[in-house]
Design a protein around this motif. Structure first.
Motif, mmCIF file in Angstrom:
data_model
loop_
_atom_site.group_PDB
_atom_site.id
_atom_site.type_symbol
_atom_site.label_atom_id
_atom_site.label_comp_id
_atom_site.label_asym_id
_atom_site.label_seq_id
_atom_site.Cartn_x
_atom_site.Cartn_y
_atom_site.Cartn_z
ATOM 1 N N GLU A 45 0.828 -1.204 0.000
ATOM 2 C CA GLU A 45 0.000 0.000 0.000
ATOM 3 C C GLU A 45 0.862 1.253 0.000
ATOM 4 O O GLU A 45 0.573 2.221 -0.703
ATOM 5 C CB GLU A 45 -0.936 -0.003 1.212
ATOM 6 N N GLY A 48 2.162 2.115 -3.399
ATOM 7 C CA GLY A 48 1.161 2.811 -4.198
ATOM 8 C C GLY A 48 1.069 4.279 -3.824
ATOM 9 O O GLY A 48 1.013 5.158 -4.696
ATOM 10 N N GLN A 51 4.007 6.196 -5.249
ATOM 11 C CA GLN A 51 3.862 6.516 -6.666
ATOM 12 C C GLN A 51 2.949 7.725 -6.862
ATOM 13 O O GLN A 51 3.225 8.589 -7.690
ATOM 14 C CB GLN A 51 3.328 5.315 -7.438
ATOM 15 N N LYS A 52 1.885 7.792 -6.086
ATOM 16 C CA LYS A 52 0.974 8.937 -6.165
ATOM 17 C C LYS A 52 1.679 10.220 -5.727
ATOM 18 O O LYS A 52 1.537 11.261 -6.364
ATOM 19 C CB LYS A 52 -0.268 8.692 -5.309
ATOM 20 N N SER A 98 2.375 2.456 -14.405
ATOM 21 C CA SER A 98 1.130 2.194 -13.672
ATOM 22 C C SER A 98 -0.020 2.922 -14.358
ATOM 23 O O SER A 98 -0.431 4.003 -13.911
ATOM 24 C CB SER A 98 1.254 2.667 -12.219
#
Length: 153
Positions: A45, A48, A51-52, A98
């Motif tokens: 998590e 992720g 990456q954001k 992604s």
């Protein structure tokens, strides 16, 4: 580096790298019942979220430099073009890796523009009011390879 005693399970809080290597090996071997599933899920998590955050950061850098380009034509130079190109390339690479993040730049645009406006004012020492409250260009323009905003009239 010392060889790790295979009978000792690395502790997540004591040696993250050893824990990571150990759990990756367990997954490769299919030893799922031995995997530290709770921490593995947490780390996935976090990857992720990372990456954001990276996408948001590169978008902000892009917007800062586009604003500086627009508001300080006398200072335009190769280094600003490099920052602009690099930010676009990084955004493109993250989305390519992604694709599900492809909608994120549009979702973040207004929020990151508001931040970029403040950073641009800080970097240029120009009044915040120099930079429009809403973006003077679209996200599509900002991400277009050869787009550079024209100066303020």
């Amino acid at each position: 580096m010392h060889a790790r005693d295979p009978s000792i399970t690395p502790d997540y809080d004591q040696d993250f790298y050893a824990w990571l290597v150990y759990n990756a090996q367990l997954l490769r071997e299919g030893r799922l019942s031995t995997v530290d599933a709770a921490h593995v899920a947490e780390e996935l998590e976090d990857m992720g979220k990372s990456q954001k955050r990276a996408l948001a950061s590169h978008l902000r850098v892009l917007l800062i430099h586009l604003l500086k380009w627009r508001c300080q034509p006398q200072l335009r130079g190769p280094s600003w073009r490099v920052f602009i190109r690099n930010a676009r390339d990084r955004i493109e690479a993250i989305v390519a890796d992604s694709p599900s993040l492809g909608r994120l730049p549009q979702e973040l645009f207004a929020q990151e523009y508001a931040k970029a406006r403040k950073y641009a004012a800080d970097e240029t020492d120009l009044p915040l009011a120099t930079f429009p409250e809403t973006a003077p260009f679209s996200l599509d323009d900002a991400l277009t390879e050869d787009f550079l905003p024209s100066e303020i009239a």
